[in-house]
Structure formats: structure tokens, C-alpha cells
Design a protein around this motif. Sequence first.
Motif, PDB file in Angstrom:
ATOM      1  N   ARG A   1      -0.598  28.747  27.070  1.00  0.00           N
ATOM      2  CA  ARG A   1      -0.937  27.408  26.456  1.00  0.00           C
ATOM      3  C   ARG A   1       0.588  26.390  26.425  1.00  0.00           C
ATOM      4  NH1 ARG A   1      -2.927  29.194  23.038  1.00  0.00           N
ATOM      5  NH2 ARG A   1      -4.555  28.984  23.221  1.00  0.00           N
ATOM      6  N   THR A   2       0.826  25.490  27.099  1.00  0.00           N
ATOM      7  CA  THR A   2       1.510  24.546  26.876  1.00  0.00           C
ATOM      8  C   THR A   2       1.729  23.832  25.734  1.00  0.00           C
ATOM      9  OG1 THR A   2       0.434  22.713  28.051  1.00  0.00           O
ATOM     10  CG2 THR A   2       1.747  24.450  29.283  1.00  0.00           C
ATOM     11  N   LEU A   3       2.258  23.696  24.352  1.00  0.00           N
ATOM     12  CA  LEU A   3       2.723  22.731  23.655  1.00  0.00           C
ATOM     13  C   LEU A   3       3.499  21.290  23.353  1.00  0.00           C
ATOM     14  CD1 LEU A   3       3.943  25.974  21.329  1.00  0.00           C
ATOM     15  CD2 LEU A   3       0.955  25.416  22.104  1.00  0.00           C
ATOM     16  N   ASN A   4       3.683  21.501  24.473  1.00  0.00           N
ATOM     17  CA  ASN A   4       4.634  20.380  24.266  1.00  0.00           C
ATOM     18  C   ASN A   4       4.128  19.586  25.898  1.00  0.00           C
ATOM     19  OD1 ASN A   4       7.031  21.184  25.430  1.00  0.00           O
ATOM     20  ND2 ASN A   4       8.029  20.482  24.277  1.00  0.00           N
ATOM     21  N   GLY A   5       5.315  18.307  25.693  1.00  0.00           N
ATOM     22  CA  GLY A   5       5.202  16.876  26.950  1.00  0.00           C
ATOM     23  C   GLY A   5       3.791  17.054  27.714  1.00  0.00           C
ATOM     24  N   PRO A   6       3.552  16.596  28.880  1.00  0.00           N
ATOM     25  CA  PRO A   6       2.135  15.347  29.172  1.00  0.00           C
ATOM     26  C   PRO A   6       1.092  16.061  30.063  1.00  0.00           C
ATOM     27  CG  PRO A   6       4.297  15.837  31.197  1.00  0.00           C
ATOM     28  CD  PRO A   6       5.162  16.455  29.766  1.00  0.00           C
ATOM     29  N   LEU A   7       1.556  18.027  29.582  1.00  0.00           N
ATOM     30  CA  LEU A   7       0.716  18.944  29.626  1.00  0.00           C
ATOM     31  C   LEU A   7       0.415  19.510  28.878  1.00  0.00           C
ATOM     32  CD1 LEU A   7       0.933  19.967  33.951  1.00  0.00           C
ATOM     33  CD2 LEU A   7      -1.367  19.067  32.558  1.00  0.00           C
ATOM     34  N   ALA A   8       0.815  19.104  28.011  1.00  0.00           N
ATOM     35  CA  ALA A   8       0.315  19.367  26.325  1.00  0.00           C
ATOM     36  C   ALA A   8      -0.588  20.193  26.215  1.00  0.00           C
ATOM     37  CB  ALA A   8       0.993  19.298  24.930  1.00  0.00           C
ATOM     38  N   ARG A   9      -1.403  21.625  26.154  1.00  0.00           N
ATOM     39  CA  ARG A   9      -2.839  22.421  26.035  1.00  0.00           C
ATOM     40  C   ARG A   9      -3.348  22.827  27.246  1.00  0.00           C
ATOM     41  NH1 ARG A   9      -3.602  16.985  23.493  1.00  0.00           N
ATOM     42  NH2 ARG A   9      -4.960  16.639  24.404  1.00  0.00           N
TER      43      ARG A   9
ATOM     44  N   THR B   1      10.588  28.991  24.675  1.00  0.00           N
ATOM     45  CA  THR B   1      11.036  27.590  25.414  1.00  0.00           C
ATOM     46  C   THR B   1      11.881  27.988  26.232  1.00  0.00           C
ATOM     47  OG1 THR B   1      11.474  27.470  23.527  1.00  0.00           O
ATOM     48  CG2 THR B   1      12.207  26.494  23.956  1.00  0.00           C
ATOM     49  N   ILE B   2      12.076  26.748  27.396  1.00  0.00           N
ATOM     50  CA  ILE B   2      12.750  26.766  28.212  1.00  0.00           C
ATOM     51  C   ILE B   2      13.204  25.098  28.598  1.00  0.00           C
ATOM     52  CG2 ILE B   2      13.124  27.314  30.733  1.00  0.00           C
ATOM     53  CD1 ILE B   2      11.321  29.442  31.031  1.00  0.00           C
ATOM     54  N   ALA B   3      14.536  25.145  27.744  1.00  0.00           N
ATOM     55  CA  ALA B   3      14.839  23.113  28.175  1.00  0.00           C
ATOM     56  C   ALA B   3      14.214  22.227  27.216  1.00  0.00           C
ATOM     57  CB  ALA B   3      15.190  22.880  30.072  1.00  0.00           C
ATOM     58  N   GLY B   4      13.901  23.240  26.283  1.00  0.00           N
ATOM     59  CA  GLY B   4      12.949  22.047  25.290  1.00  0.00           C
ATOM     60  C   GLY B   4      10.919  21.946  25.711  1.00  0.00           C
ATOM     61  N   PHE B   5      10.646  22.684  26.616  1.00  0.00           N
ATOM     62  CA  PHE B   5       9.847  23.059  27.075  1.00  0.00           C
ATOM     63  C   PHE B   5       9.250  24.659  26.685  1.00  0.00           C
ATOM     64  CE2 PHE B   5       6.611  24.480  29.864  1.00  0.00           C
ATOM     65  CZ  PHE B   5       5.905  23.251  30.310  1.00  0.00           C
ATOM     66  N   GLU B   6       7.849  24.362  26.001  1.00  0.00           N
ATOM     67  CA  GLU B   6       7.555  25.090  24.777  1.00  0.00           C
ATOM     68  C   GLU B   6       5.977  25.772  25.981  1.00  0.00           C
ATOM     69  OE1 GLU B   6       7.729  24.184  21.176  1.00  0.00           O
ATOM     70  OE2 GLU B   6       9.613  25.187  20.296  1.00  0.00           O
ATOM     71  N   VAL B   7       6.191  27.046  25.775  1.00  0.00           N
ATOM     72  CA  VAL B   7       4.350  27.337  25.835  1.00  0.00           C
ATOM     73  C   VAL B   7       4.415  28.282  25.013  1.00  0.00           C
ATOM     74  CG1 VAL B   7       4.506  27.156  28.370  1.00  0.00           C
ATOM     75  CG2 VAL B   7       5.386  29.441  27.808  1.00  0.00           C
ATOM     76  N   GLN B   8       2.926  28.668  24.403  1.00  0.00           N
ATOM     77  CA  GLN B   8       2.891  29.828  23.756  1.00  0.00           C
ATOM     78  C   GLN B   8       1.963  30.759  24.693  1.00  0.00           C
ATOM     79  OE1 GLN B   8      -0.569  28.478  20.798  1.00  0.00           O
ATOM     80  NE2 GLN B   8       0.548  29.428  19.372  1.00  0.00           N
ATOM     81  N   PHE B   9       2.415  32.260  24.456  1.00  0.00           N
ATOM     82  CA  PHE B   9       1.373  33.057  25.005  1.00  0.00           C
ATOM     83  C   PHE B   9       0.078  33.780  24.211  1.00  0.00           C
ATOM     84  CE2 PHE B   9       0.551  37.933  25.075  1.00  0.00           C
ATOM     85  CZ  PHE B   9       0.526  38.139  26.637  1.00  0.00           C
ATOM     86  N   PHE B  10      -1.151  33.637  25.091  1.00  0.00           N
ATOM     87  CA  PHE B  10      -2.032  34.372  24.245  1.00  0.00           C
ATOM     88  C   PHE B  10      -2.910  35.374  25.394  1.00  0.00           C
ATOM     89  CE2 PHE B  10      -3.139  30.814  26.904  1.00  0.00           C
ATOM     90  CZ  PHE B  10      -4.513  31.302  27.219  1.00  0.00           C
ATOM     91  N   LEU B  11      -4.131  35.947  24.540  1.00  0.00           N
ATOM     92  CA  LEU B  11      -4.603  36.618  25.305  1.00  0.00           C
ATOM     93  C   LEU B  11      -5.721  36.567  24.899  1.00  0.00           C
ATOM     94  CD1 LEU B  11      -3.392  40.610  23.741  1.00  0.00           C
ATOM     95  CD2 LEU B  11      -2.963  39.560  25.960  1.00  0.00           C
TER      96      LEU B  11
END
Length: 221
Positions: free
Chosen positions: A137-145, A210-220
Motif C-alpha cells: 500500500r503506497t503511503l505518499n506521493g500521487p498514488l498514496a493509498r 522505502t526507496i528514494a523517499g517513496f514509501e510502501v507498506q506491506f500487508f496481508l
Amino acid sequence: MNGKLILTLDGQIVSEHGLDQESLSIGRRHDNEIQLNDLTVSGRHALVTQQAGKTFVEDLGSTNGTLLNGNHIQSALLKHGDVIQVGHHQFTFLTQEQAKYEPTMFVRAELDETQFVLPDWESREESLVMHALGGLRTLNGPLARAVMELRKPFSTIGFQGEKLALIRREPQGYTIASVPQEKATTATALLNGEPLDETPQALHADDIITIAGFEVQFFLL
């Protein structure tokens, strides 16, 4: 509130659709304004409508349901940046005021199927069907959520065309490791703030990559 829907599949932009009419139907049948060739999509799956300057999405009694930002909905008001999931496809809603975007934003740190040449690829994929499914799940940027499912045995996350991290889906769970680089790069992959190395580490629910300030959260699921 005119705007647009950006259609993506597995992180890749497929098309964009302006909301310059009162309603826009989505489904597998050819008489929909947006036809999706996806067996998990119903004939008439969802409807996007504009009423009194607001934009809504409605599930049309589909078999697998319509998700908004990862949650099943019957009908909901759309806000800028919301992500609608219909089958394996996703639509990102952008309002007219903020509809400008760079296509690279959608693929800057995305997943893609890694082309490993493995004789047991199909058997590996089939063996995972009954095991827990995870996603990012993306946490930031234009595709947050935005939500992206990790269905394949192998997926990679990269930056500007460089694959930096490899996610493996095994019967016992998911692991992540860094991808060896042939040339020097300033981009690094972090797991919960710590640099990744080439040793696979188990992924747990709510871990942050986190990669280059882009954050994603892992979920099940």
C-alpha cells in the motif's frame, strides 16, 4: 468537478479517461464506456457518476465487489487521489484542479514481474494459490493509498529503471532482499529504515519499504 481516471494494471498505466459526462460504466461487457478484459470483473461492475459538482463511484452488484482505497464499498464520494479497484485493475481519481501528473510517478518505484527463467515457474505459482496473499500500500506521493497485490512468486521494486529489491512469495510467507547492482547507484532500498542486503528477510504486516523517499507498506489480506 470534472477530473480524470488513470487506469493502471500491475503498476503500468493502461489509459486515462476524462470525466466529461454524467456517468461512466466499468465492466467486462463491450457496451461499457470502460471495458476490462478481466475474468474477475463482472459484466457491469461499477459506475462513476457526477452529481451537483461531486463525483461518486457505485458498485453495481458485482460478484467480487468494488474497492475504494482497499475497502469494499457500495457507493462512495471520490476525493483527489482515491484509488478504485475493479478486479485486477485500478483507477486513480484526479480532480481537474490537480489532474496534471507525470507518468513516471506511476512507475518510479513500482512492482513488476521479474523475468526469471525457471522451469518450475507455473508449478510455483499454482502451489501458492491457497497461501496467504500479501500486498503493498503506497503511503505518499500521487498514488498514496494505492494497493498492489503480490500474486507472483517474484516481484521487484525499482527506481528509474533500476531493480533494487526482490520480493519472493513462498508457501511460508514473503521475503525481501536487495538486488545486486552492476553499477554504482545512489538509490537504496530500506526496510523499516534499515538498508537491505542480499540476505532474504521475512516481511511482516505493516513493514515499511522505502526507496528514494517513496514509501510502501506491506500487508496481508
